[in-house]
Design an enzyme around this catalytic site. Structure first.
Site, PDB file in Angstrom:
ATOM      1  N   ARG A  93     -11.310 -84.692 -40.954  1.00 59.01           N
ATOM      2  CA  ARG A  93     -12.368 -83.708 -41.173  1.00 59.01           C
ATOM      3  C   ARG A  93     -13.668 -84.213 -40.558  1.00 59.01           C
ATOM      4  NH1 ARG A  93     -10.847 -83.399 -47.294  1.00 59.01           N
ATOM      5  NH2 ARG A  93     -11.048 -85.559 -46.723  1.00 59.01           N
ATOM      6  N   SER A 131      -8.880 -81.594 -51.608  1.00 64.78           N
ATOM      7  CA  SER A 131      -8.255 -81.365 -52.913  1.00 64.78           C
ATOM      8  C   SER A 131      -9.257 -81.676 -54.020  1.00 64.78           C
ATOM      9  CB  SER A 131      -7.015 -82.244 -53.070  1.00 64.78           C
ATOM     10  OG  SER A 131      -6.084 -81.946 -52.060  1.00 64.78           O
TER      11      SER A 131
END
Ligand code: PNS
Length: 186
Positions: A93, A131
Site C-alpha cells: 500500500r 483489516s
C-alpha cells in the site's frame, strides 16, 4: 504439476477485504495456481480464529478458478517448499508497508532462494484499506459496506453489533430545543 507457476499469497486475513481480493484477482492473471494461505500465529491473536478466516475466504472467492485456500504455522518458506510454490505474492500500500515487506522478502530469499517475492501495488481505490481499519470502524459503529464482501460484513456485525452510522461522516445529532425558561414568550 510440472511447469506450472504456483504462488502463495500469505497473510493474516483477519478478515479478508476487497483490497486482498483485488490482489488475488490480479495475481490469477499471472500464475497458474494461487494458494491463499492464512498464517496461524499463536502470538498474534486476531478477532477471528483461523477456521473462521478460512470460511470467509472460501465464501468470498468461491467462483474463482485456480485457487486453493490453506493455512500454515511457522515459517512461510517452509510452507512454500512443501507446496512447491516459487512465488510469494504481497500487496503493497503506502511507503509505511515498504520497510517491513522489504525485510521479510530479503529474509525469505535468504532462507529459500528459489522463491521470488512479487509485490503488487494495491488498487488505488483500496489504498487506505486494511483489516485493522475495518475492524476499528465496525467496532465503533461505522459501516464498511463496499469495502469487504457481504459475508465478512455479516460476521463483523455479529461480533461487534450492527452499524449505527452509514458510509461517510456520522449524522450530527438533532438540534436541541432550548430549555423552557430560555424560550421567548409570544
Ligand atoms: O497480513 P500480514 O499480517 O501482513 O501477513 C504477514 C505474514 C503472515 C505474511 C508474515 O508475518 C509471515 O510470513 N509470517 C510467517 C512467519 C514467517 O515466515 N516470517 C518471516 C520472517 S522474515
Amino acid at each position: 504439476m510440472a511447469g506450472q507457476r504456483v504462488a502463495v499469497y500469505p497473510g493474516s486475513f483477519d478478515p479478508i477485504t476487497y483490497g486482498h481480493i483485488d490482489i488475488v484477482d490480479r495475481s490469477l492473471a499471472l500464475v497458474d495456481r494461487l494458494i491463499v494461505s492464512v498464517a496461524s500465529n499463536p502470538n498474534k491473536k486476531g478477532i477471528f480464529n483461523v477456521p473462521e478466516r478460512i470460511e470467509m475466504i472460501h465464501a468470498a472467492l468461491q467462483d474463482r478458478k485456480g485457487i486453493k485456500i490453506a493455512s500454515f504455522e511457522g515459517l512461510l518458506v517452509h510452507f512454500c517448499r512443501e507446496r512447491k510454490a516459487d512465488i510469494i505474492i504481497r500487496g503493497l500500500r503506502a511507503l509505511s508497508d515498504f520497510e517491513f515487506e522489504f525485510q521479510m522478502a530479503m529474509m525469505n530469499k535468504r532462507m529459500y532462494p528459489r522463491a521470488e517475492t512479487v509485490f503488487m501495488m494495491t488498487g488505488s481505490q483500496y489504498f487506505y484499506l486494511s483489516s485493522s481499519v475495518i475492524k476499528e470502524v465496525v467496532q465503533f459503529g461505522g459501516s464498511v459496506e463496499g469495502l469487504v464482501p457481504p459475508v465478512v460484513q455479516e460476521r463483523l456485525e455479529e461480533r461487534f453489533g450492527r452499524a449505527r452510522f452509514g458510509v461517510g461522516t456520522p449524522p450530527s445529532p438533532a438540534p436541541r430545543r432550548p430549555p423552557p425558561a430560555a424560550r421567548r414568550r409570544r
